[in-house]
Design a protein around this motif. Structure first.
Motif, PDB file in Angstrom:
ATOM      1  N   VAL A   5      13.310  46.216   3.972  1.00  0.00           N
ATOM      2  CA  VAL A   5      13.386  45.804   5.368  1.00  0.00           C
ATOM      3  C   VAL A   5      13.629  44.303   5.365  1.00  0.00           C
ATOM      4  CG1 VAL A   5      12.159  45.665   7.563  1.00  0.00           C
ATOM      5  CG2 VAL A   5      11.804  47.628   6.058  1.00  0.00           C
ATOM      6  N   VAL A   6      14.687  43.878   6.057  1.00  0.00           N
ATOM      7  CA  VAL A   6      15.070  42.467   6.081  1.00  0.00           C
ATOM      8  C   VAL A   6      14.479  41.828   7.334  1.00  0.00           C
ATOM      9  CG1 VAL A   6      16.989  40.840   6.061  1.00  0.00           C
ATOM     10  CG2 VAL A   6      17.214  43.043   4.890  1.00  0.00           C
ATOM     11  N   MET A   7      13.632  40.821   7.130  1.00  0.00           N
ATOM     12  CA  MET A   7      13.003  40.103   8.236  1.00  0.00           C
ATOM     13  C   MET A   7      13.541  38.675   8.257  1.00  0.00           C
ATOM     14  SD  MET A   7      10.937  42.366   9.541  1.00  0.00           S
ATOM     15  CE  MET A   7       9.839  41.434  10.577  1.00  0.00           C
ATOM     16  N   GLU A   8      14.051  38.258   9.433  1.00  0.00           N
ATOM     17  CA  GLU A   8      14.587  36.909   9.588  1.00  0.00           C
ATOM     18  C   GLU A   8      13.590  36.024  10.312  1.00  0.00           C
ATOM     19  OE1 GLU A   8      18.296  37.582  11.617  1.00  0.00           O
ATOM     20  OE2 GLU A   8      19.375  37.702   9.717  1.00  0.00           O
ATOM     21  N   ARG A  42      -0.952  36.956   2.077  1.00  0.00           N
ATOM     22  CA  ARG A  42      -1.473  36.150   3.176  1.00  0.00           C
ATOM     23  C   ARG A  42      -1.861  36.970   4.394  1.00  0.00           C
ATOM     24  NH1 ARG A  42       2.113  30.662   2.925  1.00  0.00           N
ATOM     25  NH2 ARG A  42       1.710  30.255   0.739  1.00  0.00           N
ATOM     26  N   LEU A  43      -2.416  38.124   4.154  1.00  0.00           N
ATOM     27  CA  LEU A  43      -2.942  38.967   5.220  1.00  0.00           C
ATOM     28  C   LEU A  43      -4.460  38.807   5.212  1.00  0.00           C
ATOM     29  CD1 LEU A  43      -0.721  42.078   4.505  1.00  0.00           C
ATOM     30  CD2 LEU A  43      -0.407  40.404   6.313  1.00  0.00           C
ATOM     31  N   TRP A  44      -4.932  37.678   5.722  1.00  0.00           N
ATOM     32  CA  TRP A  44      -6.323  37.281   5.590  1.00  0.00           C
ATOM     33  C   TRP A  44      -7.268  38.247   6.305  1.00  0.00           C
ATOM     34  CZ3 TRP A  44      -5.298  34.132   1.953  1.00  0.00           C
ATOM     35  CH2 TRP A  44      -4.262  33.208   2.030  1.00  0.00           C
ATOM     36  N   ILE A  45      -6.970  38.557   7.544  1.00  0.00           N
ATOM     37  CA  ILE A  45      -7.866  39.422   8.314  1.00  0.00           C
ATOM     38  C   ILE A  45      -7.897  40.822   7.724  1.00  0.00           C
ATOM     39  CG2 ILE A  45      -8.219  40.471  10.589  1.00  0.00           C
ATOM     40  CD1 ILE A  45      -6.999  37.901  11.776  1.00  0.00           C
ATOM     41  N   GLU A  46      -6.737  41.332   7.342  1.00  0.00           N
ATOM     42  CA  GLU A  46      -6.677  42.666   6.754  1.00  0.00           C
ATOM     43  C   GLU A  46      -7.426  42.721   5.435  1.00  0.00           C
ATOM     44  OE1 GLU A  46      -4.161  40.967   7.995  1.00  0.00           O
ATOM     45  OE2 GLU A  46      -2.988  42.238   9.333  1.00  0.00           O
ATOM     46  N   ALA A  47      -7.351  41.642   4.649  1.00  0.00           N
ATOM     47  CA  ALA A  47      -8.075  41.579   3.375  1.00  0.00           C
ATOM     48  C   ALA A  47      -9.586  41.585   3.618  1.00  0.00           C
ATOM     49  CB  ALA A  47      -7.668  40.339   2.585  1.00  0.00           C
ATOM     50  N   LEU A  93       4.491  39.664   9.943  1.00  0.00           N
ATOM     51  CA  LEU A  93       5.664  38.821  10.154  1.00  0.00           C
ATOM     52  C   LEU A  93       6.120  38.884  11.608  1.00  0.00           C
ATOM     53  CD1 LEU A  93       7.694  39.542   6.890  1.00  0.00           C
ATOM     54  CD2 LEU A  93       6.629  37.381   7.557  1.00  0.00           C
ATOM     55  N   ARG A  94       6.058  40.049  12.219  1.00  0.00           N
ATOM     56  CA  ARG A  94       6.435  40.171  13.632  1.00  0.00           C
ATOM     57  C   ARG A  94       5.498  39.355  14.519  1.00  0.00           C
ATOM     58  NH1 ARG A  94       7.530  46.516  13.564  1.00  0.00           N
ATOM     59  NH2 ARG A  94       9.700  46.453  12.884  1.00  0.00           N
ATOM     60  N   ARG A  95       4.201  39.355  14.197  1.00  0.00           N
ATOM     61  CA  ARG A  95       3.248  38.559  14.981  1.00  0.00           C
ATOM     62  C   ARG A  95       3.550  37.078  14.868  1.00  0.00           C
ATOM     63  NH1 ARG A  95      -0.599  42.166  12.721  1.00  0.00           N
ATOM     64  NH2 ARG A  95      -1.163  40.582  11.209  1.00  0.00           N
ATOM     65  N   ARG A  96       4.130  36.663  13.754  1.00  0.00           N
ATOM     66  CA  ARG A  96       4.470  35.249  13.552  1.00  0.00           C
ATOM     67  C   ARG A  96       5.826  34.890  14.153  1.00  0.00           C
ATOM     68  NH1 ARG A  96       2.808  36.141   7.555  1.00  0.00           N
ATOM     69  NH2 ARG A  96       0.550  36.043   7.775  1.00  0.00           N
ATOM     70  N   GLY A  97       6.486  35.833  14.799  1.00  0.00           N
ATOM     71  CA  GLY A  97       7.748  35.537  15.464  1.00  0.00           C
ATOM     72  C   GLY A  97       8.994  35.964  14.704  1.00  0.00           C
TER      73      GLY A  97
END
Length: 158
Positions: A5-8, A42-47, A93-97
């Motif tokens: 999945v390509v995320m820009e 870097r998924l702090w909350i999920e970790a 990544l979507r939450r970060r824009g």
């Protein structure tokens, strides 16, 4: 072949090397050590949630003398992170824009990068980006602003 999945990034004018490729599929490292894998991405909350869930399930099984079922309960958290870890990365990544450009099928990440660059150049020459099928919820407006009581309300009808 793997699917990536390509995320820009949020700014379209940024360098193309900031594009993220997320491999879709089962994550063995996420299955074996879920909190560490989540921290690595870097998924702090999920970790933190995975660590707390594993610890609570272990303590619950220990306190209730479940025997072999105790470690199997913690295995559920590991299985979840192994199966859904990549989806958690995409959601973060979507939450970060960041936005999803599309998917690329390739054997390795280098090949996926090459295919992405070639397809992005071909589509940028042809036309503007296609309209989203599912609109953003932020742009949606309710059809009817009236009062609704119970299950008998039909939107758009008084």
């Amino acid at each position: 072949m793997a699917i990536y999945v390509v995320m820009e990034p949020p700014g379209r004018g940024e360098k193309p090397d900031t594009t993220a490729f997320v491999r879709d599929g089962f994550s063995w490292l996420g299955f074996l050590v879920p909190p560490l894998w989540l921290l690595l991405h870097r998924l702090w909350i999920e970790a933190a949630l995975a660590f707390v869930a594993m610890a609570l399930l272990s303590m619950l099984a220990e306190g209730l003398n479940f025997g072999l079922a105790g470690p199997l309960l913690s295995l559920l958290v590991s299985l979840y992170v192994g199966l859904e870890g990549q989806a958690l990365r995409i959601a973060a990544l979507r939450r970060r824009g960041w936005h999803e450009w599309g998917v690329v099928a390739a054997g390795r990440i280098d090949d996926a990068d090459t295919r992405y660059v070639l397809e992005a150049e071909a589509h940028s020459d042809e036309q503007a980006p296609a309209q989203r099928i599912v609109p953003d919820a932020a742009h949606a407006r309710p059809a009817h602003m009236g009062i609704a009581l119970g299950l008998n309300h039909t939107p758009g009808r008084p």
